[in-house]
Write an enzyme that holds these catalytic residues in place. Structure first.
Site, PDB file in Angstrom:
ATOM      1  N   TYR A 127       0.804  -1.233   0.000  1.00  0.00           N
ATOM      2  CA  TYR A 127       0.000   0.000   0.000  1.00  0.00           C
ATOM      3  C   TYR A 127       0.832   1.276   0.000  1.00  0.00           C
ATOM      4  CZ  TYR A 127       0.736  -0.605   5.060  1.00  0.00           C
ATOM      5  OH  TYR A 127       1.284  -0.807   6.296  1.00  0.00           O
ATOM      6  N   HIS A 285      -5.515 -11.887   9.393  1.00  0.00           N
ATOM      7  CA  HIS A 285      -5.882 -11.552  10.773  1.00  0.00           C
ATOM      8  C   HIS A 285      -7.395 -11.722  10.993  1.00  0.00           C
ATOM      9  CE1 HIS A 285      -1.911  -9.830  10.897  1.00  0.00           C
ATOM     10  NE2 HIS A 285      -2.225  -8.771  10.210  1.00  0.00           N
ATOM     11  N   ASP A 336       4.252 -10.937   7.901  1.00  0.00           N
ATOM     12  CA  ASP A 336       3.577  -9.648   8.110  1.00  0.00           C
ATOM     13  C   ASP A 336       4.521  -8.493   8.405  1.00  0.00           C
ATOM     14  OD1 ASP A 336       1.725  -7.695   8.620  1.00  0.00           O
ATOM     15  OD2 ASP A 336       0.718  -8.683  10.279  1.00  0.00           O
TER      16      ASP A 336
HETATM   17 ZN    ZN Z   1      -0.759  -6.626   7.254  1.00  0.00          ZN
END
Ligand code: ZN
Length: 479
Positions: A127, A285, A336
Site C-alpha cells: 500500500y 488476521h 507480516d
Molecule cells: Zn498486514
C-alpha cells in the site's frame, strides 16, 4: 528443454515422507509422469543426489516488506497504554521516509532472509504507493516495481497485491496526513492492477488487496469487483476470475466494535454478506471471529491468513484454531511485520498460543494426523499456495492426475548432519524442526528449478546485505 533430475534421500510428498525419490524438473516445473521411490541404479540418467530432508518451499502469505527495517523500534513503552494503534504511529513515521530505491534494498534483504528460512514465495500486501507528500511518482507503479525487482534479484516467488486504501475509518473520514501515501481512487487502483498484471510470469503473480473494511467503503468494494471483471487478460493468460484477493479483516477488537456500530455486523460476517468470498480470498488476521463466523468462513474455502509472531507482537489476540480446523477451514502463515522471519517460529507460536489458552498440548493435530508439526506444515503449504494464487507448495507426486504435477519446482533441503536431527526419522523430523529448531537447518533452496541458496548461503547475500545496511543507516539517521 533440458530435464533436471534430482535424487532425494528423503522427500515430503503430498502423501507424506518417501525415501529414494527421483524428482524431475523441466522449465522450472515438476515434470509429469516422473517416478517415485525408485532406487538409483547405475544405468539411470545421472541424477543430482540430495542428501538431507527435502520439503516443499513454504509460501509466506502476508508481507509488508518495508516494515522489516523498523523491526525492534517499537518495543519501548510510550506515555499511553501501548497497543496496535501506538505501534502504527511508529510504522507511519518510518513509512514516510522510504522511497523506491530504499524499498528495493529493504525487500531484497528481507527476501534473502525469507529464502534462507524456508520461504520460497511471498505475498506482498503493498500500500506504499505515493510519494511522502501524497503526489504520485513520475511512474505511479515505482514502489510496486521496486518489489518486483527485489523478487527477481533474490529469486523468490512473488504474489504482488496492490492494495486499495481510501478512507481513515469506518465513518468514511479522509486519510490522515500520515496515510496520504497509501491513497487511491478506484479507477487509479484498477489502472495500477492492469499495468502490473502485464508483469506476470513463472515467479510473479498479481492479485489485489483491499486494505480493510475501515479503509474501503462498501460502494467502492462493489466498484472494484465490477472494474476487475472488465480488465483485459493478463500476459500470463490467467483470468481475472482466478486472481487472489486479500484483506485485513478483524485484527483488533476496536475494529470489530466500529464495524458493528457503523455497518451493523462484525467484519467477517459483513464481508461474507457483501462480497463473493470463495477460495480466491485470504482473510488476513481473522483473529476476532465468533462461532458463527468461524463456521461460515471455513465453508467458503477462503484462507485464514495467520501471522502469529506479528499478532503476538502487536497484542492482537488469538484465532480460534481448533474450532476453525474442525469446521474444515484452511489456514496459512505470514510474517507480516517481519518482527520474525521464520516459518518455524510462526508455526510454533501458532500452536503455542493455543496451548497457553487451552492448557492442552498438540492442539492443531488430530486423530488422522497425530504429528503437530506435520499438520501445521501441511496446512500452511495448502493455504499459502491458495493465497498465492499459484500451483506451489507441493513436491510433484508422480501422478498426472495430481495438481502438484506441473507445479513450480520450489523446494528446501534441511541439513541432515545437524546435531538437532541426529537419530530423527520421518516420523518426528517435522516436529523436531518446528518445535526444537533454533539453529538454521535450511541448507539449500530451489525456486522455479533454480538453486538460490546452497550450503546455507544465498547466491548474492553479501552485496544485498551491504546495500541494506547503507540504506537503513541513512533512514535511521534521517529520522
Ligand atoms: Zn498486514
Amino acid at each position: 528443454m533440458k530435464t533436471q533430475v534430482l535424487h532425494a534421500a528423503n522427500a515430503w510428498l503430498p502423501d507424506g515422507w518417501a525415501s529414494d525419490v527421483r524428482i524431475e524438473v523441466e522449465g522450472g516445473r515438476w515434470l509429469a509422469g516422473a517416478l517415485l521411490d525408485v532406487r538409483a541404479d547405475a544405468g539411470a540418467v545421472e541424477a543430482e543426489p540430495i542428501d538431507g530432508w527435502v520439503l516443499p518451499g513454504m509460501p509466506n502469505l502476508h508481507s509488508h516488506a518495508f516494515q522489516r527495517a523498523m523491526s525492534g523500534l517499537a518495543e519501548r513503552r510510550g506515555p499511553a497504554d501501548d497497543s496496535f494503534w501506538t505501534w502504527r504511529e511508529v510504522m507511519y513515521a518510518f513509512a514516510s521516509r522510504v522511497g523506491p530505491d530504499d524499498l528495493r534494498a529493504i525487500a531484497s534483504q528481507l527476501y534473502v532472509e525469507m529464502l534462507k528460512s524456508g520461504y520460497t514465495h511471498v505475498c506482498e500486501f503493498h500500500y506504499l504507493h505515493l510519494q511522502p507528500d501524497g503526489r504520485p511518482y513520475a511512474d505511479p507503479a515505482a514502489m510496486a516495481l521496486a518489489l518486483v525487482d527485489a523478487a527477481q534479484e533474490t529469486g523468490i516467488g512473488l504474489t504482488l497485491l496492490p492494495t486499495l486504501y481510501m478512507t481513515g475509518g469506518f465513518d468514511g473520514r479522509p486519510l490522515a496526513e500520515r496515510q496520504r501515501r497509501f491513497g487511491h481512487g478506484v479507477d487509479g487502483f484498477l489502472r495500477l492492477v492492469e499495468r502490473l498484471r502485464m508483469l506476470e510470469d513463472a515467479r510473479v503473480r498479481v492479485g489485489v488487496a483491499l486494505h480493510s473494511l475501515r479503509a474501503v467503503p462498501a460502494d467502492a468494494l462493489r466498484a472494484v469487483f465490477d472494474g476487475l471483471a472488465a480488465l483485459p487478460p493478463a500476459r500470463s493468460g490467467l483470468p481475472v476470475s482466478m486472481m487472489p484477493i486479500h484483506i485485513h479483516i478483524a485484527e483488533q477488537v476496536g475494529e470489530v466494535e466500529d464495524c458493528l456500530a457503523v455497518r451493523g455486523a462484525r467484519p467477517v460476517a459483513w464481508l461474507l454478506d457483501h462480497a463473493p468470498v470463495d477460495a480466491r480470498w485470504c482473510l488476513v488476521h481473522a483473529t476476532h471471529i465468533d462461532a458463527d463466523e468461524t463456521r461460515r468462513l471455513a465453508a467458503t474455502g477462503a484462507v485464514a491468513g495467520l501471522c502469529p509472531t506479528t499478532e503476538a507482537n502487536l497484542g492482537d489476540g488469538l484465532f480460534p484454531l481448533r474450532e476453525y480446523l474442525d469446521a474444515g477451514g484452511i489456514i496459512g502463515i505470514g510474517s507480516d511485520s517481519h518482527i520474525s522471519v521464520s516459518p518455524v517460529e510462526d508455526l510454533r507460536w501458532l500452536e503455542y498460543g493455543q496451548r497457553l489458552v487451552t492448557r492442552q498440548r498438540n492442539v492443531a493435530a488430530d486423530a488422522t494426523r497425530p504429528s503437530t508439526g506435520e499438520t501445521l506444515f501441511a496446512q500452511a503449504l495448502l493455504g499459502g499456495a491458495r493465497a498465492s494464487g499459484l500451483a506451489i507448495g507441493r513436491l510433484q507426486g508422480g501422478d498426472a492426475a495430481l495438481p502438484s504435477v506441473g507445479a513450480r519446482a520450489d523446494l528446501v533441503v534441511l541439513d541432515d548432519t545437524s546435531p538437532l536431527l541426529a537419530g530423527r526419522t520421518s516420523a518426528n523430523l517435522l516436529d523436531t524442526w518446528i518445535f526444537a529448531g533454533n539453529a538454521p537447518l535450511v541448507r539449500d533452496v530451489m525456486v522455479n528449478g533454480e538453486w538460490v541458496v546452497r550450503g546455507f548461503r544465498h547466491r548474492d547475500e553479501a552485496r544485498i546485505a551491504a546495500r541494506y545496511r547503507a540504506v537503513v543507516t541513512r533512514l535511521m539517521n534521517s529520522a
